[in-house]
Design an enzyme around this catalytic site. Structure first.
Site, mmCIF file in Angstrom:
data_model
loop_
_atom_site.group_PDB
_atom_site.id
_atom_site.type_symbol
_atom_site.label_atom_id
_atom_site.label_comp_id
_atom_site.label_asym_id
_atom_site.label_seq_id
_atom_site.Cartn_x
_atom_site.Cartn_y
_atom_site.Cartn_z
ATOM 1 N N SER A 193 0.842 -1.196 0.000
ATOM 2 C CA SER A 193 0.000 0.000 0.000
ATOM 3 C C SER A 193 0.874 1.242 0.000
ATOM 4 O O SER A 193 2.049 1.198 0.342
ATOM 5 C CB SER A 193 -0.906 0.007 1.229
ATOM 6 O OG SER A 193 -0.131 0.143 2.400
ATOM 7 N N ALA A 194 0.309 2.349 -0.373
ATOM 8 C CA ALA A 194 1.060 3.598 -0.439
ATOM 9 C C ALA A 194 1.607 3.997 0.929
ATOM 10 O O ALA A 194 2.710 4.510 1.046
ATOM 11 C CB ALA A 194 0.179 4.710 -1.000
ATOM 12 N N CYS A 195 0.844 3.734 1.970
ATOM 13 C CA CYS A 195 1.285 4.146 3.305
ATOM 14 C C CYS A 195 2.294 3.177 3.913
ATOM 15 O O CYS A 195 2.944 3.499 4.895
ATOM 16 C CB CYS A 195 0.094 4.346 4.238
ATOM 17 S SG CYS A 195 -1.015 2.948 4.315
ATOM 18 N N PHE A 196 2.450 1.997 3.339
ATOM 19 C CA PHE A 196 3.419 1.020 3.840
ATOM 20 C C PHE A 196 4.370 0.597 2.732
ATOM 21 O O PHE A 196 4.736 -0.559 2.626
ATOM 22 C CB PHE A 196 2.702 -0.217 4.396
ATOM 23 C CG PHE A 196 1.976 0.037 5.671
ATOM 24 C CD1 PHE A 196 2.656 0.129 6.867
ATOM 25 C CD2 PHE A 196 0.601 0.208 5.674
ATOM 26 C CE1 PHE A 196 1.987 0.372 8.051
ATOM 27 C CE2 PHE A 196 -0.081 0.450 6.842
ATOM 28 C CZ PHE A 196 0.603 0.534 8.043
ATOM 29 N N SER A 197 4.782 1.532 1.900
ATOM 30 C CA SER A 197 5.564 1.194 0.708
ATOM 31 C C SER A 197 6.928 0.586 1.019
ATOM 32 O O SER A 197 7.494 -0.082 0.181
ATOM 33 C CB SER A 197 5.731 2.427 -0.176
ATOM 34 O OG SER A 197 6.439 3.428 0.518
#
Length: 69
Positions: free
Chosen positions: A5-9
């Site tokens: 995900s973008a927040c856990f790249s």
């Protein structure tokens, strides 16, 4: 394109979204996320689909886990 995900790249954890909708760890680790913007064209999307299709076919051909005919 990213594997998380973008927040856990930068995380190597399985996608919590895929797990949350009932996917298993194999699917969660083997998924990719695409981000498109309002200025992407249909031709660009088609080119990405074609490129990903080719890469997946190549990876499956060399994978020791892929079924052999």
């Amino acid at each position: 394109m990213s594997t998380g995900s973008a927040c856990f790249s930068r995380s190597l954890e399985a996608s919590h979204v895929i797990l949350g909708i009932g996917g298993d760890h194999e699917r969660a680790h083997g998924s990719v996320r695409f981000t498109f913007g309002r200025y992407n064209t249909e031709a660009e999307v088609d080119a990405v689909v074609e490129a990903v299709d080719e890469v997946v076919a190549d990876l499956r051909a060399i994978s020791p886990l892929a079924p052999k005919d």
